[in-house]
Motif scaffolding. Structure first.
Motif, short mmCIF file in Angstrom:
data_model
loop_
_atom_site.label_atom_id
_atom_site.label_comp_id
_atom_site.label_asym_id
_atom_site.label_seq_id
_atom_site.Cartn_x
_atom_site.Cartn_y
_atom_site.Cartn_z
N THR A 22 0.78 -1.22 0.04
CA THR A 22 -0.06 0.04 -0.07
C THR A 22 0.83 1.29 0.11
O THR A 22 0.20 2.30 -0.34
N ARG A 25 0.51 4.60 -2.55
CA ARG A 25 -0.82 4.66 -2.87
C ARG A 25 -1.82 4.84 -1.75
O ARG A 25 -2.29 6.07 -1.69
N ASP A 26 -2.16 3.95 -0.98
CA ASP A 26 -2.95 4.33 0.15
C ASP A 26 -2.21 4.88 1.57
O ASP A 26 -2.76 5.38 2.39
N THR A 27 -0.87 4.54 1.53
CA THR A 27 0.02 4.78 2.54
C THR A 27 1.02 5.85 2.15
O THR A 27 1.98 5.51 1.52
N SER A 54 2.88 0.11 -6.47
CA SER A 54 2.59 1.58 -6.52
C SER A 54 3.57 2.14 -7.75
O SER A 54 4.24 3.12 -7.50
N ARG A 226 -11.04 -1.99 3.04
CA ARG A 226 -10.53 -2.33 1.87
C ARG A 226 -11.88 -2.84 0.88
O ARG A 226 -11.81 -2.41 -0.24
N ARG A 284 -2.12 -0.49 6.65
CA ARG A 284 -2.47 0.77 5.78
C ARG A 284 -1.96 1.58 6.75
O ARG A 284 -1.55 3.02 6.23
#
Length: 326
Positions: A22, A25-27, A54, A226, A284
């Motif tokens: 992640t 992207r999410d982190t 990513s 998620r 995350r």
């Protein structure tokens, strides 16, 4: 944190690993830095990434933390190559693709070598011997210390590991990485027996059943989870079925009896399965990682392990069942 040998090698890895899928992207960078610091402070060493996470940003984020936050020598860095989602082939394990991919990973990571380099998945269009020669070259050139596979079946692992042991100068496989949890025990059919027989260590990813085994989905889909994400929902949905609910209920019952959390129970079950060198968890947020690291304190009683084994038992029929039962 306990350190374990990776297969039949001298490399030692922490029995919990930090996944970075992640990252980028999410982190973001701040959260990633908090995760890495907490992980290392808890005694963790193995950090798992890949060149396609990513689009390379995960490796780049990790490089920004090396030496500034954590000395390079304190980490066991594992990365992967071979996945080509933007190319004409889904996977390309040719020498012409793998070795340049490794060089690109080293540039992003800002290091001269990786501790473990893994082939991301099987490529049916490239002769296996060519792929394995690329692994040999990576080690003999000093760009990788150890090599392994990821997402390969039992026969593929056995083929590759046996080939590498068949002649002097070839580099033995150190590891194989696959999904393994109470919700996904398919590797027990052939991969795990092959790994144990051939001295290959297992790196278990998604040990929390893609987050389902934390119990967060027992009463619906939480906002921000998620399963609530457009790009991650298809990843989670296969485990939100009746069988999954039965297993999650059993994990929650065990957690209540032990005074722990479902996350801790599910993670401890995978971590201590035979052949598992390390369980890879991709949090995350830093708070999620703190919850993961708390599982280090838990060892499941034998009777709890047996109960969880029973409720999650996969169906293995011919030719895998005990012939004495036929």
């Amino acid at each position: 944190m306990e350190q374990r040998q990776l297969g039949r090698t001298g490399l030692r890895v922490s029995r919990l690993a930090l996944g970075t899928m992640t990252w980028g992207r999410d982190t973001g960078e701040h959260e990633a830095a908090e995760q890495l610091k907490s992980f290392v402070d808890a005694g963790g060493t193995l950090v798992d990434t890949a060149d396609v996470y990513s689009d390379g940003e995960a490796e780049y984020l990790l490089s920004r933390m090396l030496d500034q936050l954590v000395p390079r020598e304190r980490l066991v860095i594992a990365t992967k190559a071979g996945s080509t989602p933007q190319g004409p082939r889904r996977f390309d394990n040719s020498r012409g693709n793998l070795l340049p991919a490794l060089d690109a990973s080293l540039r992003r990571l800002g290091t001269d070598y990786v501790d473990l380099w893994q082939v991301h998945a099987f490529d049916p269009l490239t002769p296996f011997e060519e792929t394995l020669q690329a692994l040999d070259l990576a080690v003999t050139s000093g760009r990788a210390r150890y090599v392994g596979l990821s997402n390969h079946s039992g026969w593929q692992l056995a083929h590759a590991a046996t080939w590498q042991l068949a002649a002097p100068g070839r580099i033995p496989l150190s590891s194989t990485q696959l999904e393994y949890s109470l919700l996904q025990r398919g590797l027990e059919r052939e991969v795990l027996p092959a790994a144990l027989a051939l001295g290959v260590g297992l790196l278990a990813h998604s040990p929390l059943g893609r987050g389902v085994l934390t119990g967060k989905y027992r009463y619906g889909v939480p906002v921000g989870s998620r399963a609530d994400s457009e790009h991650m929902a298809p990843f989670v949905e296969p485990y939100l079925d009746d069988r999954g609910r039965r297993i999650v209920d059993a994990v929650a019952t065990a957690a209540d009896g032990l005074g722990s959390s479902p996350l801790q129970v599910a993670l401890a079950w995978v971590r201590d399965q035979p052949g598992v060198a390390s369980a890879i968890t991709g949090a995350r947020t830093a708070a999620q990682l703190t919850a993961v690291l708390s599982a280090e304190r838990l060892t499941l009683p034998v009777e709890i392990r047996r109960a969880l084994d029973d409720v999650s038992q996969p169906v293995h029929r011919y030719p895998d069942q005990d012939w004495s039962e036929l």
